[in-house]
Scaffold this motif. Structure first.
Motif, PDB file in Angstrom:
ATOM      1  N   ASN A  49       0.840  -1.192   0.000  1.00  0.00           N
ATOM      2  CA  ASN A  49       0.000   0.000   0.000  1.00  0.00           C
ATOM      3  C   ASN A  49       0.878   1.247   0.000  1.00  0.00           C
ATOM      4  N   ASP A  50       0.750   2.134   0.920  1.00  0.00           N
ATOM      5  CA  ASP A  50       1.307   3.493   0.802  1.00  0.00           C
ATOM      6  C   ASP A  50       2.779   3.585   0.374  1.00  0.00           C
ATOM      7  N   GLN A  66       4.636   0.307   2.024  1.00  0.00           N
ATOM      8  CA  GLN A  66       3.990  -0.616   2.959  1.00  0.00           C
ATOM      9  C   GLN A  66       3.844  -1.955   2.264  1.00  0.00           C
ATOM     10  N   TRP A  74      -3.359  -7.327   2.794  1.00  0.00           N
ATOM     11  CA  TRP A  74      -2.733  -6.554   3.864  1.00  0.00           C
ATOM     12  C   TRP A  74      -2.371  -7.491   5.012  1.00  0.00           C
ATOM     13  N   PHE A 113       4.549   0.750  10.158  1.00  0.00           N
ATOM     14  CA  PHE A 113       3.567   1.498   9.371  1.00  0.00           C
ATOM     15  C   PHE A 113       4.243   2.672   8.645  1.00  0.00           C
ATOM     16  N   SER A 114       3.416   3.464   8.000  1.00  0.00           N
ATOM     17  CA  SER A 114       3.945   4.486   7.084  1.00  0.00           C
ATOM     18  C   SER A 114       4.809   5.544   7.758  1.00  0.00           C
ATOM     19  N   ARG A 173      -0.398   8.221  13.644  1.00  0.00           N
ATOM     20  CA  ARG A 173       0.557   7.583  12.731  1.00  0.00           C
ATOM     21  C   ARG A 173       0.972   8.432  11.520  1.00  0.00           C
ATOM     22  N   GLU A 227      -5.156  10.137   7.859  1.00  0.00           N
ATOM     23  CA  GLU A 227      -3.950   9.331   7.651  1.00  0.00           C
ATOM     24  C   GLU A 227      -2.995  10.066   6.696  1.00  0.00           C
ATOM     25  N   ALA A 282      -3.373   7.953   0.230  1.00  0.00           N
ATOM     26  CA  ALA A 282      -2.116   7.987   0.977  1.00  0.00           C
ATOM     27  C   ALA A 282      -0.911   8.464   0.160  1.00  0.00           C
ATOM     28  N   TRP A 298      -0.815   5.877  -3.636  1.00  0.00           N
ATOM     29  CA  TRP A 298      -1.078   4.437  -3.705  1.00  0.00           C
ATOM     30  C   TRP A 298      -2.378   4.257  -4.476  1.00  0.00           C
ATOM     31  N   TRP A 302      -8.296  -1.304  -0.923  1.00  0.00           N
ATOM     32  CA  TRP A 302      -8.860  -1.919   0.291  1.00  0.00           C
ATOM     33  C   TRP A 302     -10.116  -2.678  -0.083  1.00  0.00           C
TER      34      TRP A 302
HETATM   35  C1  FRU Z   1      -2.948   4.239   4.975  1.00  0.00           C
HETATM   36  C2  FRU Z   1      -2.550   3.444   6.204  1.00  0.00           C
HETATM   37  C3  FRU Z   1      -1.655   4.277   7.118  1.00  0.00           C
HETATM   38  C4  FRU Z   1      -0.879   3.223   7.865  1.00  0.00           C
HETATM   39  C5  FRU Z   1      -0.668   2.176   6.795  1.00  0.00           C
HETATM   40  C6  FRU Z   1      -0.653   0.769   7.309  1.00  0.00           C
HETATM   41  O1  FRU Z   1      -3.253   3.428   3.895  1.00  0.00           O
HETATM   42  O2  FRU Z   1      -3.684   2.973   6.891  1.00  0.00           O
HETATM   43  O3  FRU Z   1      -2.361   5.157   7.966  1.00  0.00           O
HETATM   44  O4  FRU Z   1       0.331   3.692   8.369  1.00  0.00           O
HETATM   45  O5  FRU Z   1      -1.730   2.331   5.873  1.00  0.00           O
HETATM   46  O6  FRU Z   1      -0.303  -0.117   6.295  1.00  0.00           O
END
Ligand code: FRU
Length: 494
Positions: A49-50, A66, A74, A113-114, A173, A227, A282, A298, A302
């Motif tokens: 992801n991000d 990520q 995920w 995480f990010s 985060r 986020e 993100a 990204w 989801w």
């Molecule tokens: C955004 C997010 C961030 C988090 C990450 C986890 O897509 O939810 O807030 O750090 O993905 O993978």
């Protein structure tokens, strides 16, 4: 104390072997994959992801992301890694961060995480969120350091920010770091009383951080958790990009104004949507080697049906977009010029006065299409993309200059999510319009309206559905032309 002594090198022998194994299976599993994008960065195997830690460092662009290396869904978050010399051709590198510390190791909901990257005294510093679902607090901020950009040691006194301020929840985060006048700042996403907010922190050494204040918070319509905040500083404006959860409108939004570094508060001039498509989330920006502000998002997926999953992967980024704020503080984004080097086999079409026509320059679903229209009687036109031979499968892009609306309808687009999405647009200039599209096997990105409107979509059409058709109800008093370039496969660089 010497920094090296303070670091713990977390890449032990077991994890190094794991990484090598992953690299091998990645290559084997991706052969003959019809969905693999050509000029968008995608994860080799597993999930991504991000985008994280984008930086130009020691002669290369580094992109982290990520990543769950074990399955195309995920899971425990690692930091995947890739490098590039031109932002277009990427080389996959071994995983950079593994979730192996008490504040980040969790089998299901947790991980590294990010976060973001910065260079200080020749070293690359990563600041990211450690997350462990059942720890108290579950989210904290941590630092890792590298001398070469490839192998990282985690700071032995992590976490560097142990908890959110008392009035915020544990959702805390995605630190995004920058430097100004020798001081380091970062913005972090959080929530309070079910409203998203972004906080500003300050540091002199990247290890010790003090809370400055609230940069911005939701008015109730802008989401209950924010986020991936990103503060982009332009000459006359500061722009806060954020990805709200449950906003009334827009999955990624921005405020533009001027930040007060003493209180943290952003004086807000504009509150806008960054991308109007369903698959943009993100994003992170950074300054490239020539000083341009570049942004990758990204391509969010989801809980979406991802037809590439059986091929062992899910997740990719948008095209790199150059970002700038105009004199009013409105953001503009255009695909980077480096993409022009991929153009092959240009075909031009004169469409003035044409009611319908097949545009079939190439037998490929990997191209750029640019359409320009000028004059009084353009009315509207429609492009049918990724059409099967009998047209039962097609994606419909309608451009209406009476209502100033561009829409994309995926009702018959193939597999994957459906739905119709629209965006309001402006003229380029007096009665002139420009539309730029990128189709890359499983996606569509479009740009229009002086580059203030972008839309990003997955399109899971049958690989054989490559037809392009045009229809219009325009009158005689206008000029409409289109150009199509095939975009060539990128080579692998090392
Ligand atoms: C955004 C997010 C961030 C988090 C990450 C986890 O897509 O939810 O807030 O750090 O993905 O993978």
């Amino acid at each position: 104390m010497n920094e090296e002594i303070m670091m713990e090198n977390t890449l032990n022998e077991k994890t190094m072997n794991e990484k090598t194994m992953n690299e091998k299976t990645m290559n084997e599993n991706t052969a003959n994959d019809p969905y693999r994008p050509v000029f968008h960065f995608s994860v080799k195997k597993g999930w991504m992801n991000d985008p994280n830690g984008l930086i130009y460092y020691k002669g290369r662009y580094h992109m982290f992301y990520q990543h769950n290396p074990y399955a195309p869904v995920w899971g425990p978050m690692h930091w995947g890694h890739a490098t590039s010399r031109d932002l277009i051709h990427w080389k996959h590198e071994p995983i950079a961060l593994l979730p192996d510390q008490e504040y980040e190791a969790h089998k299901e909901v947790g991980g590294c995480f990010s976060g973001s990257a910065i260079e200080k005294d020749g070293k690359m510093y990563l600041i990211y969120t450690g997350c462990v679902q059942d720890r108290k607090p579950s989210q904290c901020q941590a630092v890792a350091v590298s001398e070469d950009g490839y192998s990282f040691g985690k700071y032995i006194n992590n976490p560097v920010i142990a908890a959110s301020p008392a009035e915020c929840t544990e959702e805390f985060r995605d630190p995004k770091i920058w430097e100004k006048d020798g001081v380091y700042y970062c913005v972090i996403g959080t929530q309070s009383e079910d409203l998203g907010r972004v906080l500003l922190y300050r540091s002199y050494d990247i290890y010790q951080w003090e809370y400055v204040g609230i940069v911005a918070k939701s008015n109730g319509q802008q989401g209950d958790m924010w986020e991936c905040p990103d503060l982009c500083t332009f000459e006359n404006h500061d722009v806060l990009i954020y990805s709200p959860i449950h906003a009334a409108e827009g999955d990624t939004r921005y405020f533009s104004g001027k930040i007060n570094y003493t209180t943290g508060e952003l004086g807000i001039l504009w509150d806008k949507i960054l991308d109007y498509g369903p698959n943009f989330y993100a994003p992170q920006s950074f300054t490239d080697k020539t000083g341009r502000r570049i942004l990758f998002g990204w391509m969010r997926c989801w809980e979406e049906h991802m037809p590439c999953e059986p091929y062992g992967w899910a997740g990719q980024l948008t095209l790199p977009r150059r970002l700038w704020a105009d004199s009013c503080g409105i953001l503009h984004q255009e695909p980077v010029k480096e993409l022009e080097a991929l153009r092959r086999n240009e075909t031009g079409y004169e469409l003035s006065g044409i009611k319908d026509m097949q545009l079939q320059a190439i037998e490929s679903s990997c191209y750029e299409l640019e359409l320009t229209a000028e004059g009084e009687e353009i009315n509207s036109f429609t492009l049918f993309l990724r059409c099967s031979e009998n047209r039962s499968e097609q994606t419909v892009l309608h451009f209406d200059t009476k209502q100033n609306l561009v829409s994309v309808d995926r009702t018959n687009a193939g597999e994957g999510e459906k739905g119709c999405f629209d965006a309001p647009f402006l003229e380029e200039d007096n009665k002139s319009y420009r539309l730029q599209l990128f189709v890359d096997h499983n996606s569509l990105e479009l740009f229009t309206s002086q580059n203030t409107v972008s839309m990003c979509f997955y399109l899971w059409a049958d690989p054989r559905s490559t037809g392009i058709y045009y229809e219009s109800d325009s009158g005689q008093n206008c000029s409409i032309t289109a150009k199509i370039w095939e975009l060539a496969d990128k080579e692998n660089i090392s």
